[in-house]
Design a protein around this motif. Structure first.
Motif, PDB file in Angstrom:
ATOM      1  N   GLU A 177     -66.140  97.384  67.453  1.00 60.64           N
ATOM      2  CA  GLU A 177     -67.564  97.661  67.587  1.00 60.64           C
ATOM      3  C   GLU A 177     -67.875  98.385  68.889  1.00 60.64           C
ATOM      4  O   GLU A 177     -68.693  99.318  68.929  1.00 60.64           O
ATOM      5  CB  GLU A 177     -68.349  96.349  67.526  1.00 60.64           C
ATOM      6  N   GLN A 232     -64.249 104.849  62.695  1.00 58.36           N
ATOM      7  CA  GLN A 232     -65.245 104.502  61.691  1.00 58.36           C
ATOM      8  C   GLN A 232     -64.599 104.079  60.374  1.00 58.36           C
ATOM      9  O   GLN A 232     -65.284 103.565  59.481  1.00 58.36           O
ATOM     10  CB  GLN A 232     -66.180 105.697  61.440  1.00 58.36           C
ATOM     11  N   ARG A 254     -66.567 102.020  68.654  1.00 57.15           N
ATOM     12  CA  ARG A 254     -67.447 102.808  67.793  1.00 57.15           C
ATOM     13  C   ARG A 254     -68.733 103.204  68.514  1.00 57.15           C
ATOM     14  O   ARG A 254     -69.362 104.202  68.172  1.00 57.15           O
ATOM     15  CB  ARG A 254     -67.790 102.006  66.536  1.00 57.15           C
ATOM     16  N   ASP A 255     -69.082 102.435  69.524  1.00 57.88           N
ATOM     17  CA  ASP A 255     -70.301 102.691  70.290  1.00 57.88           C
ATOM     18  C   ASP A 255     -70.012 103.486  71.564  1.00 57.88           C
ATOM     19  O   ASP A 255     -70.791 103.460  72.504  1.00 57.88           O
ATOM     20  CB  ASP A 255     -70.973 101.354  70.633  1.00 57.88           C
ATOM     21  N   SER A 288     -62.662 101.643  58.229  1.00 54.40           N
ATOM     22  CA  SER A 288     -62.354 100.206  58.299  1.00 54.40           C
ATOM     23  C   SER A 288     -60.890  99.910  58.015  1.00 54.40           C
ATOM     24  O   SER A 288     -60.330  98.957  58.572  1.00 54.40           O
ATOM     25  CB  SER A 288     -63.245  99.436  57.317  1.00 54.40           C
ATOM     26  N   ALA A 335     -62.451  92.685  65.745  1.00 50.53           N
ATOM     27  CA  ALA A 335     -63.716  93.272  65.306  1.00 50.53           C
ATOM     28  C   ALA A 335     -64.637  93.586  66.474  1.00 50.53           C
ATOM     29  O   ALA A 335     -65.303  94.635  66.498  1.00 50.53           O
ATOM     30  CB  ALA A 335     -64.410  92.331  64.324  1.00 50.53           C
ATOM     31  N   GLY A 336     -64.694  92.688  67.462  1.00 44.61           N
ATOM     32  CA  GLY A 336     -65.561  92.929  68.603  1.00 44.61           C
ATOM     33  C   GLY A 336     -65.167  94.162  69.388  1.00 44.61           C
ATOM     34  O   GLY A 336     -66.024  94.904  69.885  1.00 44.61           O
TER      35      GLY A 336
END
Length: 435
Positions: A372, A358, A375-376, A360, A368-369
């Motif tokens: 994400e 989390q 993080r999920d 940055s 970035a993809g």
């Protein structure tokens, strides 16, 4: 992976103070933590292992405790552990291990310390900050036998440029994936809709996410084989159909090395495998798709999206160690939140702590993809990617068979028959471990 760099950046006074808090003593620890001056850790070569000596130097400066680090290749490590632990050796205190390959055997033999009390009474260190599926993976019969160092999960790599040109939305379901693979498949030009592992044993781990997303698993709650269930057979058919109809020739001879090379060379629209391979596709020396590759969560099946998220390195405590309290103090310190950010940010180690992902600043070096997706990493992920038993290597030979039948073009009846046969063989193997 990244080269060696200074490691003191994140070790704030507050973090050290938290890390040095004594934890509740567990049975079997005979030397008070305050009297320990030396610990020994043995583990397999990895990015974490490469950076552990520098972390150990910082720990020594803060605590006065020397931490010796011994590194081995994976097979050599397992052989060394089994010899030494069988002899009840206490010459090392902490060891790294692969959960799905050896944890059950090591627990049965009494070689791993139950660290449940340690992690559950660790206060601000925050055991719940580790990804849920990672915490599940290091438990057996409700007891915790290690702390996850790093994880990897099943994702979908795809050619963003080709999907955009064809006006195809990024697939979110397996059905959409199959339709997109069909639309982009062009074998006459040496281009394929999808690449995945197709060899009998290597494919099992990747088939697992299809299996879970169809609502199945390798075993039921009682530990009995379920690879002949309707969900399993449907997953076998889908996995095989994708590769048979839209995959490269010779798929049944392909592990991750061969399958990933096809995608890296620009010869496939989709590639489904572990996110740990992302940097292969971003290296201009190895990849022709550096600017075209994109990432998405594993697509949903009838039961939703349930990909694996596995722990590929874990730290456990030798049950014969005389320094268990001190051993956990070091594990607690080296895998605290600040060091997790350090290992993620400076050394691109995919740590198991959610809080690090989390941050940055810690994820700047990751696409970035991909960030994400990590993080999920939620409760829908599954903490194992293969059958759960001691003889897992043998089990994979059985479990992979029906998928090969499907990849080779077997119809539904043939795949069902292969699943029934494999189920019988797998159940017999499970039965031997119940005796």
């Amino acid at each position: 992976m990244s080269t060696h760099k200074p490691l003191g950046r994140f070790l704030t006074a507050g973090a050290v103070a938290v890390a040095m808090l004594a934890t509740a003593a567990c049975s079997g620890s005979t030397e008070p933590s305050s009297e320990v001056t030396e610990l020994t850790v043995i583990l397999a070569n990895s990015t974490f292992t490469e950076n552990l000596p520098a972390l150990a130097e910082t720990y020594k400066a803060e605590t006065g405790i020397t931490v010796n680090v011994e590194a081995y290749g994976n097979e050599q490590l397992n052989d060394t552990l089994k010899v030494k632990l069988n002899a009840q050796s206490d010459e090392f205190d902490i060891f790294g291990y692969q959960v799905q390959d050896v944890m059950r055997e090591f627990v049965r033999n009494g070689w791993l310390t139950d660290i449940s009390d340690y992690v559950n009474n660790s206060g601000d260190w925050d055991w719940n900050d580790f990804q849920e599926s990672a915490r599940d993976a290091v438990q057996l019969d409700g007891k915790v036998y290690g702390v996850p160092v790093a994880t990897e999960r099943h994702i979908m790599y795809y050619r963003a440029d080709l999907l955009k040109e064809a006006g195809i939305a990024v697939p979110t379901t397996i059905d959409e994936l199959e339709a997109a693979a069909k639309a982009l498949h062009n074998p006459d030009k040496g281009f394929y809709g999808i690449a995945m592992r197709g060899a009998r044993v290597p494919l099992v781990t990747q088939y697992s996410s299809f299996l879970y997303s169809y609502g199945g698993d390798f075993q039921d709650e009682a530990g009995n084989s379920t690879i002949n269930s309707e969900a399993a057979v449907q997953a076998y058919n889908t996995y095989g159909r994708l590769l048979h109809n839209y995959g490269p020739p010779g798929a049944t001879n392909m592990g991750w090395v061969e399958a990933s090379a096809i995608f890296a060379q620009g010869n496939a629209a989709f590639y489904l495998d572990a996110d740990s391979q992302a940097y292969t596709f971003l290296d201009p020396q190895k990849s022709a798709v550096v600017d075209q590759v994109a990432y998405a969560r594993f697509p949903a099946g009838p039961a939703g999206s349930h990909p694996y998220n596995i722990v590929f390195q874990t730290l456990g405590i030798n049950s014969f160690s005389q320094k268990k309290d001190a051993a956990f103090d070091f594990i607690k310190w080296v895998l605290n939140k600040d060091n997790a950010k350090l290992l993620l940010g400076e050394h691109t180690l995919p740590v198991a702590r959610s809080s690090a992902w989390q941050d940055s600043s810690a994820t700047e070096k990751f696409p970035a993809g991909l960030v994400e997706i990590v993080r999920d990493t939620d409760s829908n992920y599954v903490g194992h990617d293969r059958p759960q038993l001691e003889a897992v290597a043998r089990a994979r030979e059985f479990v992979g068979g029906p998928a090969v039948t499907a990849i080779e073009g077997g119809d539904e009846a043939a795949v069902k028959a292969a699943a029934e046969q494999a189920n019988t063989e797998f159940q017999a193997l499970l039965d031997t471990e119940k005796r």
